[in-house]
Design an enzyme around this catalytic site. Sequence first.
Site, short mmCIF file in Angstrom:
data_model
loop_
_atom_site.label_atom_id
_atom_site.label_comp_id
_atom_site.label_asym_id
_atom_site.label_seq_id
_atom_site.Cartn_x
_atom_site.Cartn_y
_atom_site.Cartn_z
N LYS A 34 0.82 -1.21 0.00
CA LYS A 34 0.00 0.00 0.00
C LYS A 34 0.86 1.26 0.00
O LYS A 34 1.77 1.41 0.81
CB LYS A 34 -0.93 0.03 1.21
CG LYS A 34 -1.84 1.27 1.25
CD LYS A 34 -2.81 1.23 2.41
CE LYS A 34 -2.22 1.76 3.69
NZ LYS A 34 -2.07 3.24 3.70
N ASP A 61 -3.82 4.27 -1.74
CA ASP A 61 -4.82 4.70 -0.76
C ASP A 61 -4.80 6.22 -0.64
O ASP A 61 -4.21 6.78 0.28
CB ASP A 61 -4.51 4.05 0.58
CG ASP A 61 -5.59 4.31 1.62
OD1 ASP A 61 -6.72 4.66 1.22
OD2 ASP A 61 -5.29 4.16 2.82
N LYS A 63 -7.86 8.07 -0.94
CA LYS A 63 -9.17 8.49 -0.42
C LYS A 63 -9.71 9.73 -1.16
O LYS A 63 -9.99 10.77 -0.56
CB LYS A 63 -9.10 8.75 1.09
CG LYS A 63 -8.66 7.53 1.90
CD LYS A 63 -8.61 7.84 3.37
CE LYS A 63 -8.21 6.61 4.18
NZ LYS A 63 -6.77 6.26 3.97
N ASP A 66 -14.11 14.58 -3.95
CA ASP A 66 -14.25 15.87 -4.62
C ASP A 66 -15.51 15.78 -5.50
O ASP A 66 -16.24 14.80 -5.44
CB ASP A 66 -13.00 16.17 -5.46
CG ASP A 66 -12.70 17.66 -5.55
OD1 ASP A 66 -13.62 18.43 -5.88
OD2 ASP A 66 -11.54 18.06 -5.31
N ILE A 67 -15.72 16.78 -6.32
CA ILE A 67 -16.87 16.71 -7.23
C ILE A 67 -16.65 15.58 -8.23
O ILE A 67 -15.50 15.20 -8.51
CB ILE A 67 -17.09 18.05 -7.95
CG1 ILE A 67 -15.89 18.41 -8.84
CG2 ILE A 67 -17.37 19.17 -6.95
CD1 ILE A 67 -16.13 19.62 -9.73
N THR A 122 -10.92 3.95 10.78
CA THR A 122 -10.74 3.21 12.02
C THR A 122 -10.24 4.09 13.16
O THR A 122 -10.17 3.65 14.30
CB THR A 122 -9.78 2.02 11.81
OG1 THR A 122 -8.58 2.49 11.19
CG2 THR A 122 -10.42 0.96 10.94
N ARG A 213 2.67 -0.41 10.60
CA ARG A 213 3.75 -0.28 11.57
C ARG A 213 4.13 -1.56 12.30
O ARG A 213 5.32 -1.77 12.57
CB ARG A 213 3.40 0.82 12.58
CG ARG A 213 3.61 2.21 12.01
CD ARG A 213 2.99 3.30 12.86
NE ARG A 213 1.54 3.34 12.70
CZ ARG A 213 0.77 4.34 13.10
NH1 ARG A 213 1.32 5.39 13.70
NH2 ARG A 213 -0.53 4.33 12.91
#
Length: 236
Positions: A34, A61, A63, A66-67, A122, A213
Amino acid sequence: MQIQDSLCIALDGSDREWILETATRLADHTSWLKIGLEAFIAHGPDLVSEVGDLGPKVFLDLKLHDIPATVEKAAANCAACGAAMFTVHAGGGRSMLEAAVAGARAGGSADRVRVLAVTVLTSLDGAALAELGIHQSPQDLVLDWADVARGAGVSGVVASAHEASALRTRCGSDFLIVTPGIRPGDAADDDQRRVVTPSEALAAGADVLVVGRPITRAPDPVEAARRILAEMSPGA
């Protein structure tokens, strides 16, 4: 399917040398790597290609939120730079999600690029949602947004494993459930509030577990990855 197909290792950081070195060391132990917002802003689309060249598929990733017109073009760029899977926010609504799917198809290769809708982070619990004026429980909100996302044609959702069982029941076996907030029993929760162990997440119905991590910042990342995989294995 091999168990490593269900493990995604998060390369969360800004240092390009560390990202590529860590990705190289762990490439044989996972099917997914990722790249998140921090790394992508620091190094751009070229990093996606470089990590993808190591073998595992890249989960980008970002995320997007927006329009619809902007998200459609950004989604096409995500697909074109080599991401096999990328994220948009479910909270952007049906039109934005449909635009993301259209963009992924326009920018992707012959292999299908998967679009995932991020539901409730999360790092958010019920109290945090209430501060935002959202008075649903995290699970109810996840399920409602998952219904919208599935109707818009996305491949699946990103959600806590706490919601995975209900999602599987609601959305069926073909709907992809990717779960962050995965921590082995002896790991710190860091900034995650709704965390589970790898075995708990798979038992709840998750398809892909995102672990960062506890693997990448361990004294021996390869050994840490092996321990996670062992905990994910049937009968563990």
